[in-house]
Scaffold this motif. Structure first.
Motif, mmCIF file in Angstrom:
data_model
loop_
_atom_site.group_PDB
_atom_site.id
_atom_site.type_symbol
_atom_site.label_atom_id
_atom_site.label_comp_id
_atom_site.label_asym_id
_atom_site.label_seq_id
_atom_site.Cartn_x
_atom_site.Cartn_y
_atom_site.Cartn_z
ATOM 1 N N THR A 173 2.890 -28.056 -36.276
ATOM 2 C CA THR A 173 3.886 -27.965 -35.333
ATOM 3 C C THR A 173 5.076 -27.617 -35.619
ATOM 4 O O THR A 173 5.457 -27.629 -36.629
ATOM 5 N N PRO A 174 6.020 -26.895 -34.597
ATOM 6 C CA PRO A 174 7.417 -26.679 -34.657
ATOM 7 C C PRO A 174 8.141 -27.863 -35.262
ATOM 8 O O PRO A 174 7.817 -29.083 -34.787
ATOM 9 N N ALA A 202 6.934 -25.151 -27.845
ATOM 10 C CA ALA A 202 5.977 -25.816 -28.907
ATOM 11 C C ALA A 202 4.445 -25.562 -28.400
ATOM 12 O O ALA A 202 3.716 -25.548 -29.282
ATOM 13 N N TYR A 203 4.261 -25.115 -27.108
ATOM 14 C CA TYR A 203 3.057 -24.737 -26.567
ATOM 15 C C TYR A 203 2.861 -23.430 -26.132
ATOM 16 O O TYR A 203 1.734 -22.868 -25.719
ATOM 17 N N ALA A 204 3.847 -22.650 -26.235
ATOM 18 C CA ALA A 204 3.815 -21.259 -25.962
ATOM 19 C C ALA A 204 2.930 -20.476 -26.824
ATOM 20 O O ALA A 204 2.715 -20.717 -28.137
ATOM 21 N N PRO A 205 1.961 -19.591 -26.405
ATOM 22 C CA PRO A 205 1.093 -18.956 -27.356
ATOM 23 C C PRO A 205 1.768 -18.070 -28.327
ATOM 24 O O PRO A 205 2.731 -17.415 -28.218
ATOM 25 N N ALA A 265 -1.605 -30.474 -27.099
ATOM 26 C CA ALA A 265 -0.847 -29.475 -27.145
ATOM 27 C C ALA A 265 0.840 -29.799 -26.752
ATOM 28 O O ALA A 265 1.555 -29.368 -27.330
ATOM 29 N N ARG A 266 0.816 -30.717 -25.613
ATOM 30 C CA ARG A 266 2.036 -30.610 -24.813
ATOM 31 C C ARG A 266 2.837 -31.939 -25.754
ATOM 32 O O ARG A 266 3.947 -32.112 -25.475
ATOM 33 N N LEU A 267 2.236 -32.937 -26.197
ATOM 34 C CA LEU A 267 2.878 -33.936 -26.814
ATOM 35 C C LEU A 267 2.948 -33.828 -28.380
ATOM 36 O O LEU A 267 2.309 -33.086 -28.952
ATOM 37 N N ASP A 268 4.065 -34.577 -28.749
ATOM 38 C CA ASP A 268 4.369 -34.288 -30.236
ATOM 39 C C ASP A 268 4.832 -35.651 -31.097
ATOM 40 O O ASP A 268 5.425 -35.856 -31.769
ATOM 41 N N VAL A 311 2.445 -21.902 -36.465
ATOM 42 C CA VAL A 311 2.080 -23.053 -35.682
ATOM 43 C C VAL A 311 0.653 -23.225 -35.369
ATOM 44 O O VAL A 311 -0.220 -22.219 -35.270
ATOM 45 N N GLY A 312 0.246 -24.383 -35.369
ATOM 46 C CA GLY A 312 -1.272 -24.662 -34.755
ATOM 47 C C GLY A 312 -2.349 -24.460 -36.229
ATOM 48 O O GLY A 312 -3.366 -24.817 -36.067
#
Lengths: 429, 429
Positions: free
Chosen positions: A126-127, A33-36, B369-372, A106-107
């Motif tokens: 978001t995914p 989810a936060y991989a570039p 980025a890391r929370l959904d 994404v993003g």
């Protein structure tokens, strides 16, 4: 029932295996989810390279599947779907590279606004999380579906048909090689390691672990998934596509589109299964249209009015309306006007794709407003019902539900969103 | 069990009644889908007028419900939720007028593009179809939910709590009066005519007739709906909202936001239930922050590090993490850094709303980025988790699922879409 492969032993504890896959998929999804985008794209390109490098291995695995298929007595059409060749392997690699080249879904900032109190809102893509893909014999779905899930930042659990077990395994190994090369978790694309059908039942009820199920295959598979799934499903059961030729249709355009809609490829969900003709169109152009279809090798099953146009027309039975022939057969009927066409489609359609052929804007507008199929076309062939033709790049399938994803499902449609809100110590009065 | 109202006889064939309501709702939805915005808005305004005109009738119906509630021994809080007053009736009418004044969510062109072959694509917003709303004692939900469904071109099947049976009936009559005045089908907003709970079970499994279920109420109701529904659900089970005060928080802003997030209203889903403090923040500002909360009447249940900040802190137990207090109570914990906060939220959160208090962009970015969660805020109160505060006008609820609708669900979120494609005799090669 599916053979005697070593890792397919009936002693496998399928629920436990699936639960473990679900846990791993969730963990991988959190990382993805936060991989570039650069890492996801690098993984796709590395997987493409691995597929090319390991071509011989993939073809050898496919030869085993072909042997198994022959033993099982699969039809020629099924065997062709199962078959991999060097050009088909190359096409898979190329497909992955094309997905890598797509814009990052994404993003994306979907909406952005500021409120009078200064709060700044962004709605950001978001995914979805974890996507379960259940497919049949075509081994290339492993690469296509795995690639699209990865592009959109989702973890995938792939369950291919038992016939393509070895081919899918060899392709899956390449996808994981790509993930590792890019420093991403290999669990981002997992494959169900058994032919045991119980795995499908597990996937359909893994609400906590799988966010959406995408079935790729025939009506039997999709129907079972839709009936049994507790997880949301993106799918279409049938593509019963209609073409309505209006009194104000341009005759030359109409014939061209009708021929293409029925005959370009008959086995795809966007092929036309029913031709509706305004009685004005039928009077002037009906005979030529029907003759054109029959001369092209199409069996036309018509109501009484259509039968009167050409002696070669076969009488339609009630079962021919709303039927997905997927063959060189078309049902045909004369209607009084656009409302007659709309009523027929509302009764027999599958909310997939319908086309209106007319030069009359009011008729087109009525057809567009009153029907709620995922795709409505004017003066264009129903065969355009395809993610590639929409410009989405690859598609993972076509959905006819009203929730979330509809029409061709590409990487963008495999996303959800969240709201990011920025203030400056802002409190609510 | 719910009383002895004439039209509530246990002899009612609930499955048959619900199936018939479903058929009528679908027919009404088909008409609504192409009814012009002017007609939908006129119906909303006429309903508002009817509510004002029939105020006495509505209050009399409510008095019956209040008697029933008193007999049943409802709590004071429940009785207050059930109560209608002249200002509350006026607010309902005003709410309908505000919804009428909103931009039309149907027919919006969401995307538009042209392909190299000349095909022109429009992705256009459409109603979802039929929306089932299941709610508890607040009678105004009848007007709010019915109004939002109508605004978005959807037919509604409303099932209110048994306590508000008469009030909801009187309000519903006004909505139908509005529909009739505008020439729209009265079946566009139907109300379940029985208190029998079997009706809820029917609604949850009416896949062919209801497109989405929206439960409005406590955890018991939402949990049952989520567990049993075969129809998609827009909902949130709990709002376990976290506030993370970073080392780089502005002390004054942080205290202001924390106090507002917890105490502005404690009974709403956006109220903060857990405060996470960076150890740097705790060292400098922790004591003042905790004292401020306790002085405001909040019970602070802290881990050992928080207990060390103020002797009045109550020791937290394991059950206090991830708990929705909906009261003047907050759990509080010291974490090492933003990753510690993220890990805690991932473990205990409900993906509803979380806030980060920091002047450090990198920390905010990492948190975002890391929370959904559906809603993530920076330097702003979690109490902004509300459709009105987002600028959506009214909301029908807040969703935490990842499918289709997320965050506050307003009229726009009650739509699906279709693709309208125009060519010029265009065929696919």
């Amino acid at each position: 029932m599916d053979g005697s492969i070593a890792n397919d032993a009936k002693t496998l504890d399928v629920p436990a295996v699936m639960a473990e896959m679900g846990r791993r998929a969730k963990a991988a999804a959190a990382e993805l989810a936060y991989a570039p985008a650069s890492a996801r794209d690098a993984a796709l390109r590395a997987a493409a390279e691995a597929i090319e490098t390991r071509e011989a291995e993939i073809l050898a695995a496919n030869a085993k599947d072909m042997d198994f298929g022959r033993e099982k007595g699969l039809s020629e059409a099924m065997m062709d779907r199962l078959l991999l060749t060097a050009p088909r392997v190359a096409a898979m690699a190329q497909g992955l590279r094309e997905v890598a080249a797509q814009e990052d879904p994404v993003g994306r900032v979907l909406e952005e606004w500021t409120r009078p109190n200064g709060l700044h809102f962004r709605k950001v893509a978001t995914p979805l999380g974890v996507i379960g893909v259940i497919y049949e014999s075509r081994p290339n779905v492993t690469a296509d579906a795995g690639g699209l899930c990865l592009k959109s930042g989702n973890a995938a659990i792939l369950r291919g048909g038992s016939e393509s077990f070895h081919s899918a395994g060899a392709i899956h190994a390449c996808l994981q090689e790509g993930l590792r090369a890019a420093g991403l978790p290999a669990d981002a694309i997992q494959r169900v390691p058994t032919r045991d059908r119980a795995a499908v039942g597990e996937m359909l009820t893994m609400q906590g672990a799988i966010d959406v199920i995408i079935p790729r295959g025939g009506k039997g598979l999709v129907g079972r998934v839709q009936a049994e799934a507790r997880v949301p499903v993106f799918a279409h059961l049938e593509g019963i596509c209609h073409v309505y030729a209006d009194a104000a249709a341009d005759p030359e355009k109409a014939r061209r589109v009708i021929l293409n809609a029925k005959t370009r490829r008959t086995g795809i969900c966007g092929s036309a299964e029913c031709l509706l003709m305004h009685r004005g169109y039928a009077a002037g152009q009906g005979a030529a249209t029907v003759a054109m279809l029959i001369d092209a090798g199409v069996e036309v099953r018509g109501d009484a009015a259509v039968q009167a146009l050409d002696p070669r027309v076969v009488p339609a039975t009630d079962a021919d309306w709303g039927r997905e022939f997927l063959d060189m057969i078309i049902a045909a009927k004369v209607v009084d006007d656009v409302d007659g066409a709309i009523a027929h489609i509302q009764r027999y359609g599958s909310q997939h794709t319908e086309a209106v052929l007319t030069e009359d804007d009011a008729v087109a507008e009525r057809f567009f407003a009153r029907l709620d199929s995922a795709i409505l076309l004017r003066n264009a062939s129903t065969q355009f019902a395809d993610g590639g033709e929409f410009g989405f790049g690859a598609e993972i399938g076509i959905a006819t539900g009203k929730m979330h994803a509809r029409g061709p499902v590409g990487a963008k449609q495999l996303t959800s969103f969240k709201y990011l809100v920025e203030g400056d110590g802002t409190t609510r009065p």
